[in-house]
Design an enzyme around this catalytic site. Structure first.
Site, mmCIF file in Angstrom:
data_model
loop_
_atom_site.group_PDB
_atom_site.id
_atom_site.type_symbol
_atom_site.label_atom_id
_atom_site.label_comp_id
_atom_site.label_asym_id
_atom_site.label_seq_id
_atom_site.Cartn_x
_atom_site.Cartn_y
_atom_site.Cartn_z
ATOM 1 C CG LEU A 45 48.976 65.987 -83.263
ATOM 2 C CD1 LEU A 45 47.716 65.896 -84.384
ATOM 3 C CD2 LEU A 45 48.393 65.555 -81.928
ATOM 4 C CG ASN A 82 45.748 56.058 -84.750
ATOM 5 O OD1 ASN A 82 45.882 56.301 -83.682
ATOM 6 N ND2 ASN A 82 46.702 56.230 -85.920
ATOM 7 C CG HIS A 118 53.306 61.442 -86.323
ATOM 8 N ND1 HIS A 118 51.864 61.396 -86.828
ATOM 9 C CD2 HIS A 118 53.821 62.691 -86.809
ATOM 10 C CE1 HIS A 118 51.659 62.634 -87.069
ATOM 11 N NE2 HIS A 118 52.523 63.397 -87.056
ATOM 12 C CG HIS A 119 48.342 60.039 -82.338
ATOM 13 N ND1 HIS A 119 47.526 58.754 -82.285
ATOM 14 C CD2 HIS A 119 47.636 60.555 -81.311
ATOM 15 C CE1 HIS A 119 46.552 58.534 -81.517
ATOM 16 N NE2 HIS A 119 46.706 59.707 -80.688
ATOM 17 C CB CYS A 120 49.959 59.452 -88.742
ATOM 18 S SG CYS A 120 51.563 59.061 -89.195
#
Length: 461
Positions: free
Chosen positions: A23, A306, A136-138
């Site tokens: 991800l 995010n 990383h999407h985090c």
């Protein structure tokens, strides 16, 4: 130390749920050559990475998820661990570049270091080179990733504006606000203002509850079987479509829809063509699409995290007429926006913040392990830079967005506007979507057809 929000941490937990998933999100800047000296580039990027806190921080996790992960300084940070160099085999065309992007993106980032990489790709045809930023999407959503990519550009370009200022979530007017109602600066009017705010708050809660219910119902719906949905392998394919922003703007103007509607209609038509070419019948329930929606305010553009919610519109893959398909996309997107799906998704994650982190973490891990067939595609739109960017004085010709795929979605499409062009980056499972280049070509053809129809309609008027 900063802790990850439930939304940020959910991308770690979803990745943990499937060993075939990485991800990370990415952006590829294709740059006019020749490439600079690697040692010089390393020195410049080392300095620029220091301006982005997440680039020098790593995750500290807790056993059994008793507390959310935290960002801590990487005391042994070394830029050489993060900036890598590769050369494409000849002839260095899109095919070789796209294969390299897929190979880099399919591998997981090392959680023992800051969760990003930068790949300097040399050997492109026509005297070009590229930079692939993988995050990383985090750490970041699409807008934050675009901002991080801009920070690696030359300083005067990094400060330039983007189309992000045009998104609805960024619009605001002055003055103090309470539940979305602007309060007057005159204290004698605050009583009626607060009354209006209280009523607005009640309406907002009802709106969010209805939206959350719609999202839940959409996820629980079981559509007809489709090859777009299923288990994933460990390998990926990548492709891209390129269109003129002026063509999207023409369709938007003539047919009175949004630019996002036009892009999603092109994607819908391309998926329809893909299924027909596979010998499948596009069904009315066959393209439930995850459409992330930015919740980022104008004050938060430089915050690295995010800030997204989601809508789950059912795109009309069964409609053969492109203009009618566009009209239905516009109608369904408008309905999804008005129904409160965006607010409902945001409210669900906000509610998760109030429960013990271990409970939310293990719930997300459980849910993401369950096979789902209701959502079949991902389509995310990222506002990119308005003006041309440069890296070490060299012009950035194109920026290709790179989405991840997970949760049994075998393809994902990210869209990004850059200067006068609009780009679709398509990530796909290697085994399940050998026809990904055809999907990209169909997106370009759908935009071309809509633009021709818009010109014809405009000339008649």
């Amino acid at each position: 130390m900063e802790s990850l929000s439930v939304l940020d941490a959910s991308f770690l937990q979803a990745e943990d749920s499937d060993p075939h998933v990485s991800l990370a999100v990415g952006g590829v800047s294709i740059i006019a050559g020749p490439a600079p000296d690697y040692a010089e580039l390393l020195e410049v990027f080392a300095a620029r990475a220091q301006r982005i806190p997440r680039c020098t921080q790593m995750l500290r996790t807790h056993s059994l998820d008793i507390a959310p992960p935290e960002w801590v300084p990487d005391d042994s940070f070394d830029i050489a661990h993060h900036v890598h160099r590769m050369a494409l085999p000849q002839p260095g065309s899109d095919a070789e570049l796209f294969a390299a992007i897929a190979t880099v993106m399919e591998r997981r980032l090392d959680r023992e270091r800051p969760l990003w990489e930068c790949w300097v790709i040399e050997g492109l045809s026509e005297d070009r080179w590229a930079i692939l930023l993988k995050i990383h999407h985090c750490i970041a959503d699409g807008i934050a990733t675009a901002r991080m990519l801009a920070e690696l550009s030359d300083p005067e370009d990094a400060a330039a504006g983007t189309y992000a200022g045009d998104i609805r979530a960024a619009r605001k007017d002055g003055g103090p606000r309470w539940w979305g109602v602007r309060l007057s600066l005159n204290p004698f009017t605050w009583a009626p203002d607060v009354l209006r705010a209280t009523l607005a708050a009640a309406g907002a809660v009802e709106h969010a509850v209805v939206g959350a219910a719609e999202l839940t119902a959409s996820v629980l719906t079981h559509p007809s079987d489709s090859s777009l949905n299923g288990s994933l392998s460990a390998m990926r394919r990548f492709s891209a479509a390129r269109v003129d922003l002026a063509d999207l703007a023409l369709v938007h103007k003539v047919f009175a829809v949004t630019l996002n509607d036009v892009a999603l209609a092109a994607i819908t038509g391309a998926y329809r063509t893909m299924l027909l070419d596979r010998g499948e019948t596009p069904g009315s329930e066959g393209l439930r699409t995850l459409v992330p929606v930015s919740m980022r305010s104008a004050d938060d553009f430089d915050v690295t995290d995010n800030r997204v919610s989601a809508m789950l519109p059912l795109l009309p893959i069964d409609e053969p007429d492109p203009v009618m398909r566009l009209a239905i996309v516009h109608e369904r997107l408008t309905k999804a926006k008005d129904s409160g799906q965006r607010e409902g998704g945001s409210a669900m994650f906000a509610a998760a913040q109030s429960v013990p982190f271990a409970l939310s973490a293990w719930t997300i891990r459980l849910l993401t392990r369950l096979p789902q067939r209701s959502v079949t595609a991902l389509a995310t739109n990222v506002p990119g830079p308005r003006g041309r960017q440069r890296v070490l004085g060299r012009e950035v010709l194109e920026i290709l967005p790179v989405p991840p795929i997970a949760l049994h979605l075998r393809t994902g499409i990210a869209m990004l506007s850059y200067a006068d062009r609009f780009f679709f980056g398509i990530m796909a499972d290697y085994d399940a979507a050998p026809d990904v280049d055809g999907l990209a070509a169909s997106v370009e053809e759908e935009v071309r057809r809509l633009a021709e129809l818009a010109r014809a309609a405009g000339s008649v008027e």
